[in-house]
Design an enzyme around this catalytic site. Structure first.
Site, PDB file in Angstrom:
ATOM      1  N   SER A 112      -8.736   0.880  -0.295  1.00  0.00           N
ATOM      2  CA  SER A 112      -8.232   2.245  -0.224  1.00  0.00           C
ATOM      3  C   SER A 112      -8.595   2.988   1.045  1.00  0.00           C
ATOM      4  O   SER A 112      -7.938   3.982   1.380  1.00  0.00           O
ATOM      5  CB  SER A 112      -8.731   3.040  -1.434  1.00  0.00           C
ATOM      6  OG  SER A 112     -10.147   3.086  -1.460  1.00  0.00           O
ATOM      7  N   HIS A 144      -3.623   0.519  -5.021  1.00  0.00           N
ATOM      8  CA  HIS A 144      -2.889   0.867  -3.804  1.00  0.00           C
ATOM      9  C   HIS A 144      -1.871  -0.206  -3.415  1.00  0.00           C
ATOM     10  O   HIS A 144      -1.215  -0.078  -2.385  1.00  0.00           O
ATOM     11  CB  HIS A 144      -3.868   1.116  -2.648  1.00  0.00           C
ATOM     12  CG  HIS A 144      -4.598   2.413  -2.759  1.00  0.00           C
ATOM     13  ND1 HIS A 144      -4.062   3.607  -2.326  1.00  0.00           N
ATOM     14  CD2 HIS A 144      -5.822   2.705  -3.267  1.00  0.00           C
ATOM     15  CE1 HIS A 144      -4.926   4.584  -2.554  1.00  0.00           C
ATOM     16  NE2 HIS A 144      -6.000   4.063  -3.128  1.00  0.00           N
ATOM     17  N   LYS A 182      -0.298   6.644  -7.989  1.00  0.00           N
ATOM     18  CA  LYS A 182      -0.074   6.492  -6.553  1.00  0.00           C
ATOM     19  C   LYS A 182       1.418   6.227  -6.297  1.00  0.00           C
ATOM     20  O   LYS A 182       2.231   7.142  -6.426  1.00  0.00           O
ATOM     21  CB  LYS A 182      -1.007   5.430  -5.995  1.00  0.00           C
ATOM     22  CG  LYS A 182      -2.473   5.884  -6.126  1.00  0.00           C
ATOM     23  CD  LYS A 182      -3.467   4.892  -5.644  1.00  0.00           C
ATOM     24  CE  LYS A 182      -4.873   5.474  -5.636  1.00  0.00           C
ATOM     25  NZ  LYS A 182      -5.367   5.913  -6.972  1.00  0.00           N
TER      26      LYS A 182
END
Length: 396
Positions: free
Chosen positions: A185, A213, A244
């Site tokens: 990240s 991610h 996300k």
């Protein structure tokens, strides 16, 4: 002795500020879109995890509204008692189909997933958890909740991971759990998950990949790290998030039916937290459907990633080893990173500094998060500002 029980609150906060490690909250006035209003000023958004801009997709919004009308504002209970609605089961079936696994389980957040499941997979002093040194804080906290022995290998160093596994055989652990981020990240690089799975198979270890991610970003159709390496269904625990690229909120695991049965009976963060509201659940279902039927979002994201990264690197900025939508501009000193961020904001670019303890003390950075909804003209504006400020701050 008269003790002041709360004096440490002010003292420790002041020390955080002195070292430049503090956070100042800024107010987003309206939706998280490619162009936003922050503290009353219009800016180009470069620090949101909303990679595919799905938070604003009309299909997700409509699904959310319809579910609230049909199922109410809340679920009324935890999943294990009376909070498992038809929407929750539909979401989990959708996740499993998308990840090409046997089963899936939806958690309230990604953090709750790691904190609740990791310590149950390897709970005892006869177990061993092996972790990449740059793993996310939620993984670290999950590991701390276990009594298992712990080992850490240098970032993405497969030689060292193999060495740790070989040495562990001397103690003959009951269980071995290898945990890594998929996409890291803070740096945007990708774990060599194919090699990790191969080593795990050789030593009888379980693999756990936090792909928060990577979901919606890497792999065919944004299916994540399993698809990226062609090992779908071979990672024992594929953990991810909807907060996300998928634009909503909530954590999840995908894997075998045995994994899901184990998790829903053992994870206290799942068992003891209220289940996700109908509106959230329906939006998560729709996010996956959009990803499966509208490939332009992932394609646009990657066009933007390649263009932006290429321009920053060509100017001389240190962007580390980023391979994904996360493009760090490494500055070093925390105070300097904060000053650089303030200058970006003054120029209409909303990009924030990341400082210790999220990164090493000398690795403070601006973390740029790409968005599929940004145009090339938007990126050219940002690139021009970076060039101007990079020279002013003597970074290029």
């Amino acid at each position: 002795m008269k003790r002041n029980p709360t004096a440490f609150l002010k003292e420790e906060y002041e020390e955080i500020v002195k070292n430049g490690f503090d956070w100042k909250l800024r107010e987003l006035q309206g939706p998280s879109t490619p162009k936003v209003t922050v503290d009353g000023k219009e800016m180009i958004m470069l620090c949101s995890n909303n990679y595919l801009n799905l938070s604003n997709h009309p299909k997700l919004i409509e699904a959310s509204i319809n579910a609230a009308k049909s199922h109410g504002a809340g679920s009324g209970s935890v999943r294990a008692i009376a909070g498992s609605m038809d929407l929750h089961f539909e979401l989990e079936e959708t996740i499993a189909r998308f990840k090409k696994t046997e089963s899936a389980l939806y958690y309230q957040t990604g953090f709750a997933t790691n904190a609740g499941l990791i310590p149950q997979l390897a709970p005892g002093k006869d177990d061993l958890i092996i972790s990449d040194e740059l793993n996310h804080g939620s993984i670290i906290d999950g590991v701390r909740l276990s009594k298992a022995k712990r080992a850490v290998y240098s970032h993405c160093d497969m030689g060292e991971l193999e060495k740790v596994l070989t040495e562990s055989e001397k103690d003959n652990p009951r269980r071995i759990l290898i945990i890594t981020d998929g996409v890291f990240s803070m740096d945007g690089d990708i774990a060599p998950m194919d090699e990790i799975v191969k080593l795990a198979n050789e030593f009888g270890a379980m693999t756990y990949c936090d792909d928060c991610h990577g979901e919606g970003v890497i792999g065919n159709e944004g299916r994540g790290i399993g698809a990226h390496f062609g090992i779908e269904g071979k990672i024992d625990v594929e953990m991810g998030t909807f907060s996300k690229a998928l634009g909503v909120v909530g954590g999840m695991i995908a894997g075998s039916k045995d994994l899901v049965n184990f998790a829903l009976n053992k994870s206290r963060t799942w068992l003891l937290s209220g289940s996700a509201p109908p509106a959230t659940t329906a939006a998560c279902i729709e996010a996956i459907k959009v990803l499966e039927t509208e490939p332009e979002h992932v394609n646009n994201l990657w066009d933007n990633i390649r263009y932006f990264k290429k321009e920053l690197v060509s100017m001389g900025f240190d962007c580390g080893n980023s391979e994904t939508a996360i493009t760090p501009v490494i500055i070093g000193d925390s105070h300097k990173a904060k000053d650089f961020s303030n200058a970006l904001i003054e120029n209409g670019v909303f990009a924030l500094p990341i400082v210790f303890p999220m990164v090493a003390r000398d690795k403070a950075r601006i973390r740029n998060m790409m968005n599929a909804g940004l145009t090339k003209d938007d990126l050219d504006v940002v690139i021009s500002i970076y060039e101007k400020l990079g020279k002013r701050f003597e970074l290029i």
